[in-house]
Design an enzyme around this catalytic site. Sequence first.
Site, PDB file in Angstrom:
ATOM      1  N   GLY A  71       0.803  -1.219   0.000  1.00  0.00           N
ATOM      2  CA  GLY A  71       0.000   0.000   0.000  1.00  0.00           C
ATOM      3  C   GLY A  71       0.830   1.260   0.000  1.00  0.00           C
ATOM      4  O   GLY A  71       0.519   2.232  -0.705  1.00  0.00           O
ATOM      5  N   ARG A  81       9.263 -24.243   2.791  1.00  0.00           N
ATOM      6  CA  ARG A  81       8.665 -24.109   4.110  1.00  0.00           C
ATOM      7  C   ARG A  81       7.623 -25.185   4.417  1.00  0.00           C
ATOM      8  O   ARG A  81       7.564 -25.698   5.528  1.00  0.00           O
ATOM      9  CB  ARG A  81       8.023 -22.718   4.240  1.00  0.00           C
TER      10      ARG A  81
END
Length: 643
Positions: free
Chosen positions: A47, A333
Amino acid sequence: MIGTLDSKVPGGPLDRKWTNHKDHARLVNPNNRRKFEIIVVGSGLAGGSAAATLGELGYRVKCFCYQDSPRRAHSIAAQGGINAAKNYQNDGDSIYRLFYDTIKGGDFRSREANVYRLAEVSGNIIDQCVAQGVPFAREYSGYLANRSFGGAQVSRTFYARGQTGQQLLLGCYSALCRQISAGTVEMFPQTEMLDLVIVDGQAKGIVTRSLRTGKIDLVAGDAVVLATGGYGNVFYLSTNARGCNVTATYRAYKKGALFANPCYTQIHPTCIPHSGDYQSKLTLMSESLRNDGRVWVPKRKEDCRKSPNEIQEQDRDYYLERKYPSFGNLSPRDISSRAAKEVCDEGRGVGPGGRGVYLDFADAIKRLGVETISERYGNLFEVYQKITGEDAYKVPMRIYPAVHYTMGGLWVDYNLMSNVPGLFVIGEANFSDHGANRLGASALMQGLADGYFVLPYTLPNYLAGQMGKRPSIDRAEFKDAEKNVRAKIDKLLRINGNLSLDSIHRELGTLLWDKCGMARNKAGLEEALGKIPKLRERFWREVRVPGDGEDFNQSLERAGRVGDFLEFAELMCIDALIRDESCGAHFREEHQTPDGEALRDDENFANVFAWEFQGCNGIITPPKLHREPLHFETVHLTQRSYK
């Protein structure tokens, strides 16, 4: 009716799609840009970079965040690094290899064209951030340093010790402040978006509440950009900041935006283990530590209570190196997390409750020296010592998997626009780039790619047809949205029960972790789907929210977020149940290879699952599923292997 999902992926060769798309997109001329007002919700890397760049281009931007400053956005917590295909190490990296590693790491469940674009613009991000003064680590020669991360066999991760997110955010924040000073960006801190306003089928505004005063405002714009992060805190315990929530994206979903792949939750393998019910969050140890740390557990259960330094080398099981010799401790992961769970389930876990494995730096310290390890990871070792009281230079760290990142999010097309025209979604808030498992150091890459180098090209394509169409906040759509927001706040304050928000959120999180966490199965998901509605009913009947709405009231803001989690959790479990396959971090126990790896069903599930909200008058009914088929023109669908 939604109809067929149009991803708007341009034609042509993969490596020319983005260039051709930019060449033929509609533009807004500089004099007209100041006539448009863009609403940006969220001021993290996605943002903040979007707001700064749009302001620099001449648009008028209103940027909202619930933190007291954009500098406190959760992007600051990212530790290990940011990927880019620069090939500074001359070790065989390329744009294509970064693209392929990302597609493969996500277990072939992401949109090919979006991922290639991400790899293509990655190098520009590093140049941008260096120009902003981001203090990346450098080699003795002065060149930018790189290190390895999970799921790759090259060194492409740029880093600033264990503070990469913080340093990148400071660079982004400086660019944002410049535009605030120039008057192109107006910043609204401590302000939370509580609803999306749709006018004539297009996103044209939001309803906000000041967290300082409780004042509710209506904000109109020509387009709305959501950059509000992920939903990992639905699990209560996660590595996310306590304020991270699903409210903005979930309420956009309830206004017609499709929510894609909500069951895709990333479990990070190197978290400090949970130590007690008093905890409200978990602390991450960067994946970068796996460059020099070796993961192991005792071979024998009876050795688990011994001091790690008492256990001889021949009695240690370096299980990642044993099972995945090509990638070893830098396995992706999802695979590393499940491997840790597996050895702990066998009774070979270490620490309280047997829920931990060792991350050992003894070999690296012997080879490189304490000073080198301290230079690379010193602040992470300090964090670990403050939390555990243990010196990881002398005793191995104890780590265990935990909820970290979410790959699901609002559905977007190639332009990063949702199915609701005018609603753009960037960063972790959208679904587009990571598939069923995100590779380490790719979150910062996506956030900055979307904000700096993608949205500024795709947003004008929409705005070019919106001149003079910004509505007044006096329209009925704005008043209805405000009425609904006020009604929900009043309802929360009227309950006046005896149940604490934390207790019900913790109960929801425990249920999700057990039934929709590292492993899921049909029976467990159906059990969760039976319990979540009852838990939601208890919330609306028994929860206590003190204070009032026209004031600073952290209980009220938290209550709204927990209420959304209680609805969103059901959507997560429905998505996990219907996706009857294993892929990446979505591990359905019914679907695994003989050696325990995820087993995909490409014939039936090589799709994006995009869910449409169904319900009205406060009643939630089963959502409607839309599928976007994933087409692979360049890569071949294969069983993932890191052996």
